[in-house]
Enzyme design. Structure first.
Site, PDB file in Angstrom:
ATOM      1  CG  ASP A 112      32.582 -47.970  53.119  1.00 51.85           C
ATOM      2  OD1 ASP A 112      33.140 -48.362  54.153  1.00 51.85           O
ATOM      3  OD2 ASP A 112      31.371 -47.694  53.057  1.00 51.85           O
ATOM      4  CG  ASP A 124      37.081 -45.771  46.554  1.00 54.61           C
ATOM      5  OD1 ASP A 124      36.607 -46.845  46.155  1.00 54.61           O
ATOM      6  OD2 ASP A 124      36.475 -45.013  47.325  1.00 54.61           O
ATOM      7  CG  ASP A 182      34.646 -42.627  49.847  1.00 57.65           C
ATOM      8  OD1 ASP A 182      33.496 -42.499  50.294  1.00 57.65           O
ATOM      9  OD2 ASP A 182      35.067 -43.682  49.335  1.00 57.65           O
TER      10      ASP A 182
END
Length: 224
Positions: A13, A177, A11
């Protein structure tokens, strides 16, 4: 390289880049043009992860609760355009790579892993961010929010990587995250790493049951 994994996906961001300050600035700049209240950064954090349209939708829902003011469909479209403009102008003003990201990516690349980015971020913003931090050359594929018909938590981006690189799902390790990252990975049959320092709507990543949980990006080197 002696590992079951051949490709490692990431990922963007909240995983590679702490982009929250620039995202919050851009959201609030767009809201201000329509005389809507300014959202604190810690609140904007809980809106990130499902792409720009949903980010702005959450911002407008909150602004309506705070002010009682709602926008027409035309105004909403205009606000989304203004957000996109502001963010394009402020992609990396305050954003920073998380600790150990660049060094770890370079090590993984040197070890022979295929590296890819899979993000719900607008596709047109992905390469500029990677280039700003001089890590764009490390990735063999980058998928943004408009690259495919479906985005995370749908497993389609990971299936796409399997097809493009001729891999089975168990040969892909996906690192993120948020719950969307873990859901996408597990739905595709891939192994998932959850990072504790990201956004994830302010919820513990452990609640999404990744296969590994790390506090430090460099800990990836321990499992590959």
């Amino acid at each position: 390289m002696n590992s079951q994994f051949k490709l490692i996906g990431f990922d963007l961001d909240g995983t590679l880049v702490n982009s929250l300050p620039d995202l919050a600035l851009s959201v609030n700049s767009a809201l201000a043009e329509f005389e809507l209240p300014q959202a604190p950064e810690e609140l904007v954090l809980t809106w990130i992860g499902n792409g720009a349209d949903i980010l702005i939708g959450r911002a407008l829902d909150w602004a309506k609760e705070q002010s009682g003011k709602s926008l027409t469909d035309e105004q909403t479209a205009q606000l989304k355009e203004r957000f996109s403009f502001y963010y394009a102008e402020n992609l990396c003003n305050v954003s920073r790579l998380y600790p150990n990201v660049k060094e770890t990516l370079e090590t993984l690349k040197e070890q022979g892993f295929i590296l890819a980015v899979v993000t719900n971020k607008p596709t047109r913003h992905v390469q500029p961010v990677l280039k700003a931090f001089a890590i764009d050359h490390l990735f063999s594929e980058t998928l943004g929010g408009q690259s495919l018909p479906a985005i995370k938590p749908h497993p389609a981006p990971l299936y796409y990587l399997c097809g493009k690189f001729g891999l089975y799902p168990h040969q892909i390790l996906f690192v993120g995250d948020s719950r969307n990252d873990i859901l996408a990975a597990h739905s595709a049959g891939c192994t998932a790493v959850g990072l504790t320092y990201g956004y994830n709507y302010n919820m513990p990543i452990a609640d999404s049951h990744p296969d590994w949980i790390f506090e430090d990006f460099a800990d990836l080197l321990k499992i590959v």
